[in-house]
Design an enzyme around this catalytic site. Structure first.
Site, PDB file in Angstrom:
ATOM      1  CE  LYS A 195      92.316  59.925  -3.361  1.00  0.00           C
ATOM      2  NZ  LYS A 195      93.504  60.169  -4.241  1.00  0.00           N
ATOM      3  CD  GLU A 271      95.134  43.924  -2.916  1.00  0.00           C
ATOM      4  OE1 GLU A 271      95.425  44.512  -3.974  1.00  0.00           O
ATOM      5  OE2 GLU A 271      94.270  43.053  -2.849  1.00  0.00           O
ATOM      6  CB  CYS A 305     102.771  46.198  -5.649  1.00  0.00           C
ATOM      7  SG  CYS A 305     101.567  45.006  -6.252  1.00  0.00           S
ATOM      8  CD  GLU A 407     107.197  49.781  -2.819  1.00  0.00           C
ATOM      9  OE1 GLU A 407     106.673  50.696  -2.163  1.00  0.00           O
ATOM     10  OE2 GLU A 407     106.545  48.861  -3.340  1.00  0.00           O
TER      11      GLU A 407
HETATM   12  P1  NAD Z   1     100.088  56.067  -2.207  1.00  0.00           P
HETATM   13  O1  NAD Z   1      99.941  55.370  -0.910  1.00  0.00           O
HETATM   14  O2  NAD Z   1     100.916  57.291  -2.262  1.00  0.00           O
HETATM   15  O3  NAD Z   1      98.657  56.503  -2.768  1.00  0.00           O
HETATM   16  C1  NAD Z   1      97.636  55.575  -2.975  1.00  0.00           C
HETATM   17  C2  NAD Z   1      96.305  56.273  -2.813  1.00  0.00           C
HETATM   18  O4  NAD Z   1      96.142  56.693  -1.464  1.00  0.00           O
HETATM   19  C3  NAD Z   1      96.150  57.517  -3.669  1.00  0.00           C
HETATM   20  O5  NAD Z   1      94.841  57.549  -4.170  1.00  0.00           O
HETATM   21  C4  NAD Z   1      96.369  58.634  -2.666  1.00  0.00           C
HETATM   22  O6  NAD Z   1      95.752  59.853  -3.013  1.00  0.00           O
HETATM   23  C5  NAD Z   1      95.736  58.041  -1.430  1.00  0.00           C
HETATM   24  N1  NAD Z   1      96.174  58.611  -0.163  1.00  0.00           N
HETATM   25  C6  NAD Z   1      97.401  59.101   0.159  1.00  0.00           C
HETATM   26  N2  NAD Z   1      97.414  59.499   1.451  1.00  0.00           N
HETATM   27  C7  NAD Z   1      96.183  59.245   1.956  1.00  0.00           C
HETATM   28  C8  NAD Z   1      95.575  59.429   3.236  1.00  0.00           C
HETATM   29  N3  NAD Z   1      96.250  59.954   4.261  1.00  0.00           N
HETATM   30  N4  NAD Z   1      94.282  59.062   3.402  1.00  0.00           N
HETATM   31  C9  NAD Z   1      93.590  58.519   2.374  1.00  0.00           C
HETATM   32  N5  NAD Z   1      94.103  58.331   1.140  1.00  0.00           N
HETATM   33  C10 NAD Z   1      95.391  58.682   0.940  1.00  0.00           C
HETATM   34  O7  NAD Z   1     100.580  54.972  -3.247  1.00  0.00           O
HETATM   35  P2  NAD Z   1     100.969  55.188  -4.780  1.00  0.00           P
HETATM   36  O8  NAD Z   1     102.237  55.979  -4.815  1.00  0.00           O
HETATM   37  O9  NAD Z   1      99.785  55.681  -5.508  1.00  0.00           O
HETATM   38  O10 NAD Z   1     101.246  53.677  -5.268  1.00  0.00           O
HETATM   39  C11 NAD Z   1     102.475  53.056  -5.161  1.00  0.00           C
HETATM   40  C12 NAD Z   1     102.524  52.197  -3.910  1.00  0.00           C
HETATM   41  O11 NAD Z   1     101.453  51.267  -3.932  1.00  0.00           O
HETATM   42  C13 NAD Z   1     103.776  51.346  -3.804  1.00  0.00           C
HETATM   43  O12 NAD Z   1     104.191  51.324  -2.466  1.00  0.00           O
HETATM   44  C14 NAD Z   1     103.307  49.956  -4.218  1.00  0.00           C
HETATM   45  O13 NAD Z   1     104.058  48.895  -3.721  1.00  0.00           O
HETATM   46  C15 NAD Z   1     101.927  49.957  -3.663  1.00  0.00           C
HETATM   47  N6  NAD Z   1     101.082  48.968  -4.361  1.00  0.00           N
HETATM   48  C16 NAD Z   1     100.769  47.812  -3.726  1.00  0.00           C
HETATM   49  C17 NAD Z   1      99.998  46.844  -4.379  1.00  0.00           C
HETATM   50  C18 NAD Z   1      99.664  45.520  -3.743  1.00  0.00           C
HETATM   51  O14 NAD Z   1      98.869  44.775  -4.307  1.00  0.00           O
HETATM   52  N7  NAD Z   1     100.227  45.189  -2.611  1.00  0.00           N
HETATM   53  C19 NAD Z   1      99.568  47.086  -5.677  1.00  0.00           C
HETATM   54  C20 NAD Z   1      99.924  48.291  -6.293  1.00  0.00           C
HETATM   55  C21 NAD Z   1     100.677  49.236  -5.623  1.00  0.00           C
HETATM   56  O1  6OD Z   2      96.687  41.008 -10.419  1.00  0.00           O
HETATM   57  C1  6OD Z   2      96.109  41.522  -9.467  1.00  0.00           C
HETATM   58  O2  6OD Z   2      94.960  41.199  -9.116  1.00  0.00           O
HETATM   59  C2  6OD Z   2      96.786  42.576  -8.692  1.00  0.00           C
HETATM   60  N1  6OD Z   2      96.122  43.033  -7.606  1.00  0.00           N
HETATM   61  C3  6OD Z   2      98.004  43.007  -9.086  1.00  0.00           C
HETATM   62  C4  6OD Z   2      98.757  43.974  -8.376  1.00  0.00           C
HETATM   63  C5  6OD Z   2      99.841  44.521  -8.941  1.00  0.00           C
HETATM   64  C6  6OD Z   2     100.578  45.509  -8.235  1.00  0.00           C
HETATM   65  O3  6OD Z   2     101.129  46.449  -8.747  1.00  0.00           O
END
Ligand code: NAD
Ligand code: 6OD
Length: 503
Positions: A195, A271, A305, A407
């Site tokens: 998804k 993550e 992130c 964040e």
């Molecule tokens: P988000 O949590 O809003 O959405 C991520 C995904 O989850 C989307 O596909 C969304 O539709 C889905 N989703 C939302 N609510 C849900 C639920 N209740 N059940 C199932 N699925 C659900 O995140 P975003 O805004 O798309 O991304 C930004 C966030 O992601 C930031 O907080 C960022 O730090 C984090 N992030 C973390 C990493 C990492 O490696 N740690 C990497 C990239 C992004």
């Molecule tokens: O480099 C990667 O494998 C990875 N998971 C990066 C994540 C970036 C976050 O925005």
């Protein structure tokens, strides 16, 4: 002269029908039966890219059922060698269709072509190759065991796929982060239902075409589009036919998914968010520290992130550092992804811009000194409707300020002076998050000492986002559960089964 979104799509062979995002279930594209769809808008100029069809429970169930069936079909019987050859073909096909993936990613996210062509698309392909190398070479344990009758026993472990993996991915690096999970999941012999984020559906959909082109058995890779709560995300994570869930996104969403996964005690790999610090010591090579912090604070318009939103700089170099980062931020070139020299795109959506701008206002209310930025930039008329914000630097806030604690996920950072190593470590660790940090120092002993005390999953010293895909990747504290990468991905995507044979 920049191209408009329709012209980019035209040039990249993404015709109107293919810019509509359909579900990919059991090897076929379908609009599904909900009759619901939404407009996918480009953050570059707010123009409509196409329609995205929303999956309901029936589509999610069809996708999970297809994925379960595939586990016992041709895919389930395939040798590791054959599976890896097929995944290698997926990587090759992404590279062959590089320009289409690139155009799709830039349309959805607005990120500069210069960035996506170096990071997002090559990594999207590499994620399929890398884990085939790991699965082909990894061994399992073997123990000869003495028994009272003297004949003995042997124990060995088998590595089996977990089953159907639900993959929920975010919008910031859509292809890279989705394939970072799909690549190892498939290499281990699982099947997946993905998804993707509602903001960025295109490259995941294109991957369905790639799967068919290389002859991937039907049902191995499935895609359903939709939102989170009461939509495809929730339906997928609650579905009893999903054996494990891997998720990248906000910590709050992780909490909701973990509750869904508790039903049936399904394992999760998370993550999540971060509020990452950089520590710049007075003994750092300032050129390197500025170059690295420019990337960690502003790359991908701050939507990484691992990005730095808190910078702690030792007092003797504080003024110099702030002045140089300001000059760097003011030198960034905002513009259309295709335009030459562009280094900063828009944020992903108008909604995300509203969130980031609310923090820009909050910073001022909380008493920040705005070193640069803080608002909406003036853009040429054809881009004026896009989700643009200025790269922004603040100083002068207390550590309790919302802007320093929460964040933001935008092109911004707060810079704070410190005096001692101990103080810097305390400041950097004083957060509920624990994803990443960057330490800048030319003192080798200090580098090791400080790195060992950072409460994070990833600590870079004199670098940032330098990746070796074999290393453990993930966050501690509220930034995640588990590690992926190399062998660590195998730990999540396989089930070890011990066989004990009495001789
Ligand atoms: P988000 O949590 O809003 O959405 C991520 C995904 O989850 C989307 O596909 C969304 O539709 C889905 N989703 C939302 N609510 C849900 C639920 N209740 N059940 C199932 N699925 C659900 O995140 P975003 O805004 O798309 O991304 C930004 C966030 O992601 C930031 O907080 C960022 O730090 C984090 N992030 C973390 C990493 C990492 O490696 N740690 C990497 C990239 C992004
Ligand atoms: O480099 C990667 O494998 C990875 N998971 C990066 C994540 C970036 C976050 O925005």
């Amino acid at each position: 002269m920049s191209l408009n979104t329709a012209e980019i799509a035209q040039a990249s062979k993404l015709d109107g029908a293919r810019r509509d995002a359909l579900h990919f279930i059991d090897g076929a594209f379908t609009t599904g039966s909900t009759g619901r769809s939404w407009q996918n808008r480009s953050p570059i100029d707010n123009s409509v890219i196409g329609l995205v069809h929303e999956a309901g429970e029936a589509e999610v169930d069809a996708a999970v059922t297809a994925a379960r069936r595939a586990l016992t079909g041709e895919w389930g019987r395939m040798s590791v060698e054959a599976r890896c050859t097929l995944l290698g073909a997926v990587a090759d096909e992404i590279n062959r269709r590089f320009d289409e993936f690139l155009a799709a990613e830039c349309l959805d996210t607005g990120k500069p072509v210069s960035l996506a062509s170096h990071i997002d698309i090559p990594r999207g392909a590499a994620n399929f190759k890398m884990f085939t190398d790991v699965i082909k070479t990894v061994s399992t344990e073997f123990f000869p065991t003495p028994t009272p009758d003297g004949t003995g026993a042997i124990n060995y472990a088998l590595r089996k796929p977990k089953g159907v993996i639900g993959v929920i991915s975010p919008w910031n690096l859509p292809l890279l982060l989705m394939t970072w999970k799909v690549g190892p999941a498939l290499a281990c012999g699982n099947t997946v239902v993905v998804k993707p984020s509602e903001e960025t559906p295109l490259t995941t959909t294109l991957l369905g075409e790639v799967m068919n082109a290389v002859g991937m058995p039907k049902g191995v890779f499935n895609v359903v589009h939709g939102f989170g709560p009461n939509s495809a995300g929730e339906f997928l994570t609650r579905h009893k036919g999903v054996d494990a869930i891997t998720f990248t996104g906000e910590t709050r969403t992780g909490e909701a998914i973990m509750k869904a996964a508790a039903d049936g005690v399904r394992p999760v790999s998370f993550e999540l968010g971060g509020k990452n610090a950089a520590i710049v010591f007075a003994d750092a090579d300032l050129d390197k520290a500025i170059e690295g912090t420019m990337r960690s604070a502003f790359a991908n318009c701050g939507q990484v992130c691992l990005g730095t939103e808190r910078v702690y700089v030792q007092r003797p170099v504080f003024e110099d550092f702030v002045a140089r980062l300001k000059a760097g931020a003011e030198g960034l070139k905002l513009g259309h992804p295709e335009d030459k020299g562009v280094t900063l795109g828009p944020l992903v959506s108008q909604e995300h811009r509203d969130k980031v701008l609310s923090y820009y206002r909050k910073a001022v209310e909380e008493g920040a000194i705005v070193v640069t930025g803080g608002g909406i930039p003036e853009m040429p008329a054809h881009l004026a409707e896009g989700a643009w914000v200025q790269p922004t630097i603040w100083t002068g806030l207390p550590e309790t300020a919302a802007v320093v604690r929460e964040e933001i996920f935008g092109p911004c950072c707060h810079i704070q002076p410190f005096d001692t190593e101990e103080e810097a470590i305390h400041l950097a660790n004083d957060t509920p998050y624990g994803l990443a940090c960057a330490v800048w120092t030319e003192n080798l002993s200090r580098a090791h000492r400080v790195a060992a005390r950072m409460e994070v999953g990833l600590c870079w010293v004199n670098s940032w986002f330098l990746r070796d895909l074999r290393t453990p990747f993930g966050g501690s504290k509220a930034s995640g559960i588990g590690r992926e990468g190399g062998l660590h991905s195998l730990e999540f995507y396989t089930e070890l089964s011990n066989v004990c044979i009495k001789l």
